[in-house]
Design a protein around this motif. Structure first.
Motif, PDB file in Angstrom:
ATOM      1  N   PRO A 213       0.692  -1.147   0.265  1.00  0.00           N
ATOM      2  CA  PRO A 213       0.009   0.140   0.209  1.00  0.00           C
ATOM      3  C   PRO A 213       0.428   0.939  -0.172  1.00  0.00           C
ATOM      4  O   PRO A 213       0.034   2.258  -0.164  1.00  0.00           O
ATOM      5  CB  PRO A 213      -0.880  -0.322   1.257  1.00  0.00           C
ATOM      6  CG  PRO A 213      -0.211  -0.898   2.175  1.00  0.00           C
ATOM      7  CD  PRO A 213       0.953  -1.555   1.269  1.00  0.00           C
ATOM      8  N   ALA A 214       1.974   1.481   0.219  1.00  0.00           N
ATOM      9  CA  ALA A 214       2.768   2.435   0.812  1.00  0.00           C
ATOM     10  C   ALA A 214       3.674   2.646  -0.781  1.00  0.00           C
ATOM     11  O   ALA A 214       3.357   4.165  -0.918  1.00  0.00           O
ATOM     12  CB  ALA A 214       4.462   2.094   1.181  1.00  0.00           C
ATOM     13  N   LEU A 215       3.713   2.517  -1.532  1.00  0.00           N
ATOM     14  CA  LEU A 215       4.106   2.311  -3.165  1.00  0.00           C
ATOM     15  C   LEU A 215       3.082   2.778  -4.457  1.00  0.00           C
ATOM     16  O   LEU A 215       1.400   1.906  -4.467  1.00  0.00           O
ATOM     17  CB  LEU A 215       5.069   1.241  -3.723  1.00  0.00           C
ATOM     18  CG  LEU A 215       6.016   0.761  -3.045  1.00  0.00           C
ATOM     19  CD1 LEU A 215       6.634  -1.196  -3.583  1.00  0.00           C
ATOM     20  CD2 LEU A 215       7.189   1.438  -2.432  1.00  0.00           C
ATOM     21  N   ALA A 216       3.670   4.053  -5.014  1.00  0.00           N
ATOM     22  CA  ALA A 216       2.507   4.476  -5.747  1.00  0.00           C
ATOM     23  C   ALA A 216       2.712   3.593  -6.856  1.00  0.00           C
ATOM     24  O   ALA A 216       3.747   3.057  -7.279  1.00  0.00           O
ATOM     25  CB  ALA A 216       3.151   5.678  -6.394  1.00  0.00           C
ATOM     26  N   PRO A 217       1.476   3.400  -7.681  1.00  0.00           N
ATOM     27  CA  PRO A 217       1.956   2.637  -9.480  1.00  0.00           C
ATOM     28  C   PRO A 217       3.014   2.686  -9.957  1.00  0.00           C
ATOM     29  O   PRO A 217       3.443   1.622 -10.651  1.00  0.00           O
ATOM     30  CB  PRO A 217       0.157   3.182 -10.043  1.00  0.00           C
ATOM     31  CG  PRO A 217      -0.652   3.342  -8.862  1.00  0.00           C
ATOM     32  CD  PRO A 217       0.382   4.317  -7.944  1.00  0.00           C
ATOM     33  N   ARG A 218       3.816   3.734 -10.489  1.00  0.00           N
ATOM     34  CA  ARG A 218       4.462   4.816 -10.869  1.00  0.00           C
ATOM     35  C   ARG A 218       5.879   3.862 -10.343  1.00  0.00           C
ATOM     36  O   ARG A 218       7.093   2.932 -10.748  1.00  0.00           O
ATOM     37  CB  ARG A 218       5.367   5.775 -11.718  1.00  0.00           C
ATOM     38  CG  ARG A 218       4.149   5.582 -12.189  1.00  0.00           C
ATOM     39  CD  ARG A 218       4.076   5.388 -13.385  1.00  0.00           C
ATOM     40  NE  ARG A 218       4.754   6.158 -15.066  1.00  0.00           N
ATOM     41  CZ  ARG A 218       5.447   5.564 -15.874  1.00  0.00           C
ATOM     42  NH1 ARG A 218       4.915   3.884 -16.249  1.00  0.00           N
ATOM     43  NH2 ARG A 218       5.875   6.367 -16.926  1.00  0.00           N
ATOM     44  N   GLU A 219       5.915   3.514  -8.873  1.00  0.00           N
ATOM     45  CA  GLU A 219       7.187   3.511  -7.729  1.00  0.00           C
ATOM     46  C   GLU A 219       6.971   1.980  -8.209  1.00  0.00           C
ATOM     47  O   GLU A 219       8.312   0.695  -8.109  1.00  0.00           O
ATOM     48  CB  GLU A 219       7.111   3.242  -6.891  1.00  0.00           C
ATOM     49  CG  GLU A 219       7.021   4.899  -6.264  1.00  0.00           C
ATOM     50  CD  GLU A 219       6.862   5.716  -5.101  1.00  0.00           C
ATOM     51  OE1 GLU A 219       6.570   6.412  -4.880  1.00  0.00           O
ATOM     52  OE2 GLU A 219       6.070   5.114  -4.220  1.00  0.00           O
TER      53      GLU A 219
ATOM     54  N   ARG B 205      12.788   6.877  -3.755  1.00  0.00           N
ATOM     55  CA  ARG B 205      11.711   7.550  -2.820  1.00  0.00           C
ATOM     56  C   ARG B 205      10.954   5.400  -2.371  1.00  0.00           C
ATOM     57  O   ARG B 205      10.925   5.575  -1.444  1.00  0.00           O
ATOM     58  CB  ARG B 205      10.528   7.743  -3.903  1.00  0.00           C
ATOM     59  CG  ARG B 205      11.127   9.398  -3.663  1.00  0.00           C
ATOM     60  CD  ARG B 205       9.188  10.009  -4.257  1.00  0.00           C
ATOM     61  NE  ARG B 205       8.999   9.442  -5.933  1.00  0.00           N
ATOM     62  CZ  ARG B 205       8.455   9.746  -6.596  1.00  0.00           C
ATOM     63  NH1 ARG B 205       8.184  11.279  -6.324  1.00  0.00           N
ATOM     64  NH2 ARG B 205       7.852   9.061  -7.380  1.00  0.00           N
ATOM     65  N   ILE B 206      11.141   5.006  -3.095  1.00  0.00           N
ATOM     66  CA  ILE B 206      10.984   3.647  -2.744  1.00  0.00           C
ATOM     67  C   ILE B 206      11.872   2.704  -1.607  1.00  0.00           C
ATOM     68  O   ILE B 206      11.386   2.844  -0.606  1.00  0.00           O
ATOM     69  CB  ILE B 206      11.041   2.282  -3.934  1.00  0.00           C
ATOM     70  CG1 ILE B 206      10.096   2.602  -5.329  1.00  0.00           C
ATOM     71  CG2 ILE B 206      11.159   0.966  -3.792  1.00  0.00           C
ATOM     72  CD1 ILE B 206      10.286   1.989  -6.516  1.00  0.00           C
ATOM     73  N   ARG B 207      13.014   3.413  -1.506  1.00  0.00           N
ATOM     74  CA  ARG B 207      14.183   2.924  -0.744  1.00  0.00           C
ATOM     75  C   ARG B 207      13.540   3.784   0.627  1.00  0.00           C
ATOM     76  O   ARG B 207      13.639   3.121   1.658  1.00  0.00           O
ATOM     77  CB  ARG B 207      15.840   3.282  -0.973  1.00  0.00           C
ATOM     78  CG  ARG B 207      16.180   2.574  -2.148  1.00  0.00           C
ATOM     79  CD  ARG B 207      17.860   2.277  -2.338  1.00  0.00           C
ATOM     80  NE  ARG B 207      18.259   1.807  -3.154  1.00  0.00           N
ATOM     81  CZ  ARG B 207      18.511   1.760  -4.538  1.00  0.00           C
ATOM     82  NH1 ARG B 207      18.749   2.935  -4.870  1.00  0.00           N
ATOM     83  NH2 ARG B 207      19.030   0.956  -4.616  1.00  0.00           N
ATOM     84  N   ALA B 208      13.575   5.213   0.319  1.00  0.00           N
ATOM     85  CA  ALA B 208      13.235   5.774   1.662  1.00  0.00           C
ATOM     86  C   ALA B 208      11.759   5.361   2.351  1.00  0.00           C
ATOM     87  O   ALA B 208      11.647   4.734   3.354  1.00  0.00           O
ATOM     88  CB  ALA B 208      12.941   7.336   1.586  1.00  0.00           C
ATOM     89  N   LYS B 209      10.811   4.943   1.324  1.00  0.00           N
ATOM     90  CA  LYS B 209       9.188   4.479   2.296  1.00  0.00           C
ATOM     91  C   LYS B 209       9.924   3.065   2.668  1.00  0.00           C
ATOM     92  O   LYS B 209       9.551   2.604   3.563  1.00  0.00           O
ATOM     93  CB  LYS B 209       8.433   4.752   0.780  1.00  0.00           C
ATOM     94  CG  LYS B 209       7.908   5.174   0.634  1.00  0.00           C
ATOM     95  CD  LYS B 209       6.923   4.850  -0.941  1.00  0.00           C
ATOM     96  CE  LYS B 209       6.103   6.470  -1.264  1.00  0.00           C
ATOM     97  NZ  LYS B 209       5.218   6.504  -2.429  1.00  0.00           N
ATOM     98  N   LEU B 210      10.603   2.102   2.298  1.00  0.00           N
ATOM     99  CA  LEU B 210      10.872   0.629   2.897  1.00  0.00           C
ATOM    100  C   LEU B 210      12.049   0.832   3.244  1.00  0.00           C
ATOM    101  O   LEU B 210      12.017  -0.926   3.584  1.00  0.00           O
ATOM    102  CB  LEU B 210      10.901  -0.646   1.480  1.00  0.00           C
ATOM    103  CG  LEU B 210       9.348  -0.365   0.666  1.00  0.00           C
ATOM    104  CD1 LEU B 210       9.710  -1.521  -0.950  1.00  0.00           C
ATOM    105  CD2 LEU B 210       8.284  -0.480   1.477  1.00  0.00           C
ATOM    106  N   ASP B 211      12.762   1.578   3.572  1.00  0.00           N
ATOM    107  CA  ASP B 211      14.156   1.600   4.516  1.00  0.00           C
ATOM    108  C   ASP B 211      14.419   0.611   3.386  1.00  0.00           C
ATOM    109  O   ASP B 211      15.529  -0.414   4.758  1.00  0.00           O
ATOM    110  CB  ASP B 211      13.783   1.444   5.837  1.00  0.00           C
ATOM    111  CG  ASP B 211      14.464   1.807   6.775  1.00  0.00           C
ATOM    112  OD1 ASP B 211      15.937   2.365   6.534  1.00  0.00           O
ATOM    113  OD2 ASP B 211      14.750   1.050   8.081  1.00  0.00           O
ATOM    114  N   ILE B 212      14.586   0.418   2.571  1.00  0.00           N
ATOM    115  CA  ILE B 212      15.570  -0.578   2.025  1.00  0.00           C
ATOM    116  C   ILE B 212      16.865   0.540   1.974  1.00  0.00           C
ATOM    117  O   ILE B 212      17.229   1.521   1.134  1.00  0.00           O
ATOM    118  CB  ILE B 212      15.202  -1.173   0.680  1.00  0.00           C
ATOM    119  CG1 ILE B 212      13.953  -1.828   1.283  1.00  0.00           C
ATOM    120  CG2 ILE B 212      16.109  -1.735  -0.570  1.00  0.00           C
ATOM    121  CD1 ILE B 212      13.443  -2.201  -0.081  1.00  0.00           C
TER     122      ILE B 212
END
Length: 76
Positions: free
Chosen positions: A15-21, A54-61
């Protein structure tokens, strides 16, 4: 035979990721370079880089390997 791969981030990631992400993550997990992913998505390499930040920041990866593991866990 099916293997379930789980990561600490997998359940919260969808749910945290936007479609393009999510689309960007799919391409990178399949082995595309940033430039290849950008071409497939009709974007610039810089936009793909921004999505991945943004993906890395949202998921702490912190690594591409962890991005790939998360993508697999999400079924992407």
């Amino acid at each position: 035979m099916s293997f379930a791969i789980t990561t600490p981030h997998a359940e919260a990631a969808a749910p945290a990721l936007a479609p393009r992400e999510r689309e960007t993550l799919q391409h990178i997990a399949r082995g595309c370079t940033y430039l290849q992913a950008a071409r497939l998505m009709g974007l610039s390499k810089h936009t793909v880089d921004a999505y991945l930040r943004r993906i890395r920041a949202k998921l702490d990866i912190n690594s591409t390997a962890e991005l790939t593991r998360t993508a697999i866990a999400l079924g992407l």
